[in-house]
Structures are given as C-alpha cells and as structure tokens.
Design a protein around this motif. Structure first.
Motif: not given
Length: 530
Positions: A392-410
């Motif tokens: 699920i997160m591999f599919f949605l990861s780019h959207r999550l990154i677009d919303v909160i950014g790379h660093v916030s994902v960390i």
C-alpha cells in the motif's frame, strides 16, 4: 472518390471550400491519432522493460523473504547461540557497508553494471545454498548417553524441577563441560537434579552439540558469510540504479510502482515457506527434553529457484553503458555530499533505521517463537507486513512525499519504529504482533522511496549506482549489521523485551535529534564534474 479508412465519409473531388476545411481538420485529427498510437506503442514497449524490473523485484525479494526471516531460527536449530547469530548475521551486512559503495563506484566508473549485477546474483545463490545444506555439528556426547536412558524417567525429573518438557530450552554454555569427567553412561538423574537446573536457558540449542564441532560450524558459517557478502552486496543497489535510470528524473514517482513487487514477493513467499516449514515441524527428544525441529532446507531451495528467476530477468535490464565514463572527481564528489550537515543527518537517520530494521529482522521471529508462535503465524505476519502494509505504501509513497515532503517521511518512520518496539517489548500473546506490523509501511516502504528518490535527485544519472550503493551500504550494511550484532548481544544479556524497550526510547531520541538538525540546515546545491 478516394479510398475510405475505418468507415470514414468519402470526400468528393469537386468539394467546395467548406469541404476542404473539413478535409484539413480531418487530416490533422488523423495525424494526432497516429501520434497517439505511436505513443501508445512506445509506452507498450516501455512496459515490457518495466515488466523485467517487476519480475526481478518479485523474485529477488521473494527469495530473501523465503529464507532470511527464518535464518536466525535455522542458526538456532543447528546450535548457534544468540551471540554467535549476532556476529554471523551482523558481519554480513557490515561487509556490505564496506563493499557496496565501492562496487557501485566501480560499476559507474567502468560502466560494467550489468556484469556486476549478474555476478552478484550468482554469489547470492552459491552462498545461501552452501549455508543451508551445511552438515550439522556432532552431537553432545552427554546427550547421546542420556538418549539411551529411559526418557520417561528423565521427564519425571524435569517436571519435578518445574522445567517444561515441551518447547525449546537452551543453555549458553555446553552442558558437556559439566560432565566431561564422567565416563559412565548410566546417570543418576535424582543425584544430578541440582546440576540439571543450570542446563537450560531460553535462547539457543548449543547444549545439544559437541563443543569443538559447533565451533567449527560457526567458523564455517562466518567464512561463507564473508565471501558471499563480498559478491552479494551490490545486487539490490545496482537493480535500483537500473530502475531509477530507466525511469528518469521526471518519472521517479513511478519507482514505488516497480519496487512494490518486491513487497509482494517477500510477503507471499515468506507466507508459503512458513506453511511448508510448519508442515515439517516435529518433536524430537534430545537430552531427555522434547525439542521442536523443522526442515528449513525447504526455504533455501525456494530461495535458489526465485533468485535464479531474478538472474534471468536481470539479463534484460538496460543500462546506459555506452555513455562516457564519469571522471574520478565526479565519483568522489558523491561521497563529499555527506560532509554537509543536511545530508550527513539523513545518512545517520538511514543508519539508525537500518539498525532498527536489523533488530526486527534478526530477532522478532526469535522472540515470537519463544512466546509460542508457529511458523504459520510468522508467515501470516510477513504476509500482512509485506503484501499489505508495504504494498500500500509503495503505491502511495509518492503522494505522501508530495504532501509532507521527503524529510517529514523520515520523521514518520522514526516515530513508527518507536511504536513498534514499544509493542514488541510488552507482548505476551504473539498474535498481537499482527496489528503492529501495519506500521512496516511507514518504517520501510514510504521512507525507502523517499530516501532513494531524494538521493537520486541529487546526482546525475551516470552516478546513480554510486549514490544507491552508499544508501544501500549504510542502511542494509552498516545499519542492519550493527542491528544484528548489537541486538544479538543485548538480547543475550538483557532479554528481548528489554532490548525492544530500549530501542523504542532510542527511536524517540533519534527523531528529536534529526528534527533539530534538519530545522537548522538547508539542502545545499551541488555541482558535479562531468
């Protein structure tokens, strides 16, 4: 009259100006349709290449999922202690940390990435098959003598001492040392009751085997691990580099769509192997105690078949090997990136997350089995972890990154690790681990896409193998290696629950420190020599 195509309305030779205008518009429309058809054909052809990446990730990580989660249990069954397993398992990725970035830099410099990928995959198959089919160490002579006695008498004594006669009970030192002066095969269990109280310690089965033979087995595993890892280390980094290079900077968001098949493969094959291994479980009386055994060779066979599939698919990878070789200076500049506080903090966060992942990979199933979990439960946990949470997160990861950014994902990944470890530390019923495994989507899938794409944007395409080699080296190498090594030692001395509790606290501290550094720094610009 002109010939018609696809039922088009015939055009008259004596058409007026209005008809001529329609002809012109029709011609433009046909040209646009032709371009669309060509684009569709190109996309179709590209999808054939992307299919190779999907097959590779499914087979490669499916093979890893088939054997790696059971490797520590396999080591335990053949007699290695928690400390031994921590050393063997920890050394493997540590060698990958040293060799992975070097192999990546060499592959970029000399444009031999495909050849190195094939050699690496062959190394995977050879090393794991050698480990999986290694002859067992000789049995402990004391156990051989005890097994000749009346097991019912032994069981009665064990029950008197409140030591269960089912399950897995172990000791850290060979019990043979306690009796090496005895030459009698007829042991008076009543007189030996006090000595038996110190024979069993939860955590390993080393007491079943003779000391010298077990030491030789440990050294053999160590040598195979060192040689194998030197060959194995660049495989996943080179595959990621090939995928990212093929996609290009404008399509980096599609990386997760390819990598998700690795999650599917890992979860499905781990689940299948869990069922197969569970069907081979049997109880055997050793040294007067019932011991659970399983045929883990099945996992190694499945691994070799899947890894061969990965090797075949890798033959179709398209690396841009015709480009001019990058200069040594440009390769060195990639390593210089991490002098900056911004990139250094991300690298350190990657190491810590790799460390956490190493602890989970190496000892979660160990802990669950000690709580009474079956291989079936472990297979279900892996299915939920990789096929559901990761996918699920591999599919949605780019959207999550677009919303909160790379660093916030960390940030999110570090906090999720704190939650996972806190739950592990208080588990009493192993089935309660299942809800927690949903967080694997944040602790690995989304953060891995964030890290891979973030670093891919930092360097030119011809240096992707170098930067991916560094990322894989510090995460899967240094981080996971220390996780296996330190985790094994901590669990050996302070127990698994205490170790998991300490990791939960460490995850929260790492989150705070990483947040502070990122708030105080900005992403620097970098120029690379061509």
């Amino acid at each position: 009259m002109t010939a018609t195509v696809d039922g088009a309305v015939p055009k008259s030779d004596s058409a007026n100006g209005e008809v001529g205008k329609s002809d012109s518009e029709g011609t433009k429309k046909e040209d646009t349709d032709d371009k669309d058809n060509v684009k569709k054909c190109v996309d179709c052809k590209m999808n054939v290449h992307l299919l190779m990446f999907k097959i590779f990730f499914f087979c490669f990580f499916g093979g890893i999922g088939a054997v790696m989660p059971y490797l520590s249990i396999y080591y335990k069954q053949v007699g290695l202690t928690a400390a031994h397993i921590g050393i063997v398992s920890g050394l493997r990725p540590f060698i990958g940390f040293l060799s992975g970035p070097i192999w990546g830099a060499v592959a970029d410099k000399y444009r031999k990435r495909k050849v190195m990928l094939i050699i690496s995959l062959v190394g995977w198959i050879a090393a794991l098959l050698a480990i999986g089919f290694m002859p067992a160490a000789p049995k402990n002579p004391l156990c051989e003598s005890i097994d000749k006695q009346d097991h019912s008498a032994t069981g009665a004594v064990l029950q008197k001492r409140n030591i269960p006669t089912s399950g897995i009970y172990m000791e850290s030192e060979m019990s043979y040392h306690r009796y090496k002066r005895s030459t009698s095969t007829n042991i008076n269990f009543t007189e030996k009751t006090n000595e038996y109280n110190g024979l069993y310690e939860e955590g390993n089965q080393s007491w079943l085997y003779e000391t010298t033979g077990l030491t030789h087995l440990f050294i053999t595993f160590l040598v195979l691990t060192i040689i194998g890892e030197l060959l194995m280390s660049p495989a996943s980094a080179l595959a990621d580099a090939a995928t990212l290079e093929y996609l290009g900077i404008e399509n980096l968001h599609k990386y997760g769509y390819q990598r998700v098949w690795g999650g599917f493969g890992h979860g499905i094959m781990n689940f299948i192997c869990g069922i197969l291994i569970n069907r081979t479980r049997y109880m055997d009386v050793k040294c007067g105690v019932e011991i659970t055994h399983a045929e883990y060779e099945i996992a190694f066979i499945v691994f070799s078949v899947l890894m061969f599939g990965a090797l075949v698919s890798a033959l179709f990878f398209k690396f841009n090997e015709d480009k001019e070789q990058p200069s040594v200076e440009s390769v060195i500049q990639v390593f210089r990136l991490f002098i900056s506080s911004h990139y250094a903090s991300i690298l350190l966060a990657s190491i810590f997350m790799g460390f956490s992942n190493g602890v989970v990979w190496g000892f979660l199933f160990w802990h669950l089995e000690n709580l009474g979990a079956s291989q079936l439960l472990m297979g279900v946990a892996s299915l939920l972890t990789y096929c559901v949470a990761e996918s699920i997160m591999f599919f949605l990861s780019h959207r999550l990154i677009d919303v909160i950014g790379h660093v916030s994902v960390i940030y999110l990944a570090l906090v999720s690790y704190a939650i996972r470890f806190a739950v592990y530390s208080v588990l009493t019923d192993p089935w309660w681990v299942l809800p927690t495994e949903i967080l694997q989507g944040f602790t690995f899938a989304s953060v891995w896409v964030a890290l891979a794409s973030y670093f891919a944007q930092t360097v030119p395409p011809h240096l992707l193998a170098t930067i991916q080699g560094i990322l894989h080296g510090v995460y899967w190498g240094l981080g996971s290696g220390l996780g296996f090594f330190v985790g094994g030692i901590l669990i050996h001395y302070i127990t698994a629950p205490t170790t998991f509790a300490a990791m939960s606290v460490a995850s929260l501290i790492a989150t705070v420190l990483f947040f502070i550094v990122q708030r105080m720094t900005k992403r620097p610009e970098s120029d690379f020599a061509e």
